[in-house]
Design an enzyme around this catalytic site. Structure first.
Site, short mmCIF file in Angstrom:
data_model
loop_
_atom_site.label_atom_id
_atom_site.label_comp_id
_atom_site.label_asym_id
_atom_site.label_seq_id
_atom_site.Cartn_x
_atom_site.Cartn_y
_atom_site.Cartn_z
N ILE A 47 -8.89 18.32 -17.56
CA ILE A 47 -8.02 18.54 -16.41
C ILE A 47 -8.81 19.46 -15.48
O ILE A 47 -9.07 20.61 -15.81
CB ILE A 47 -6.64 19.12 -16.81
N GLY A 97 -3.00 21.60 -10.50
CA GLY A 97 -3.19 21.55 -11.95
C GLY A 97 -1.87 21.38 -12.68
O GLY A 97 -1.79 20.67 -13.69
N ASN A 110 -12.75 31.00 -20.64
CA ASN A 110 -12.11 30.48 -19.44
C ASN A 110 -10.70 31.07 -19.37
O ASN A 110 -9.70 30.43 -19.70
CB ASN A 110 -12.06 28.95 -19.48
N TYR A 142 -2.43 27.56 -19.67
CA TYR A 142 -1.87 26.84 -20.81
C TYR A 142 -0.85 27.69 -21.57
O TYR A 142 0.19 27.18 -21.99
CB TYR A 142 -2.97 26.33 -21.74
#
Length: 172
Positions: free
Chosen positions: A95, A107, A134, A141
């Site tokens: 993604i 996103g 990251n 998430y």
């Protein structure tokens, strides 16, 4: 206006461009040029992307903002999954969003599409691997309910890195 459309083989040039460019924008500052060049050549060459596009267990989607490609999504079912190969799971392998669209909910639109597909496929969970350094992606998430459940090695050129494996329960 934001739209999502499935990517076909005819979109290969655009897919190759966005794959390379978004990967460079995301990771070039924290990896060597040699490792980046090797990864880009291995992962986003025409033959490999063609094979991925033709795999019936993989799906790609572009997100378009005002008819301009802003990002993309790659999902893997069954044997196309990179690690688990669990028929009751769906992998969100990629993604990526162009840097100009980061922070503009693009996103989120892609992730929502992945969740919708996971729900329609009636899988138990959606999973992904995210590089341990990251932080922006990990936060994204986590905010969306993903939890860490393991890790695996990820090779970027000659550099062995660690991806955290995260999952989102779809069917409890």
């Amino acid at each position: 206006m934001v739209k999502i459309r499935k990517i076909s083989l005819g979109d290969l040039p655009q897919l190759q461009h966005i794959s390379r460019q978004t990967f460079i924008e995301t990771f070039a500052d924290v990896n060597t040029a040699e490792d980046m060049d090797q990864y880009l050549a291995d992962s986003f060459n025409e033959a490999r992307l063609t094979k991925e596009l033709l795999n019936p267990e993989s799906e790609f989607y572009f997100v378009l903002v005002d008819e301009q490609i802003a990002g993309y999504l790659k999902l893997n079912f069954g044997e196309a999954q990179t690690d688990l190969r669990n028929n009751n799971a769906l992998e969100l392998e990629r993604i990526y969003v162009f840097k100009d669209y980061i922070g503009k909910k693009v996103g989120q639109v892609l992730l929502d599409k992945a969740i919708q597909i996971a729900e329609m496929a009636n899988v138990d969970f959606l999973w992904l691997g995210v590089w341990e350094h990251n932080h922006r992606a990990k936060e994204f998430y986590n905010k969306n309910g993903f939890i860490e459940f393991g890790q695996h090695d990820f090779w970027l050129g000659s550099d062995q890195q660690t991806d955290l494996m995260m999952r989102l329960e779809i069917r409890l």
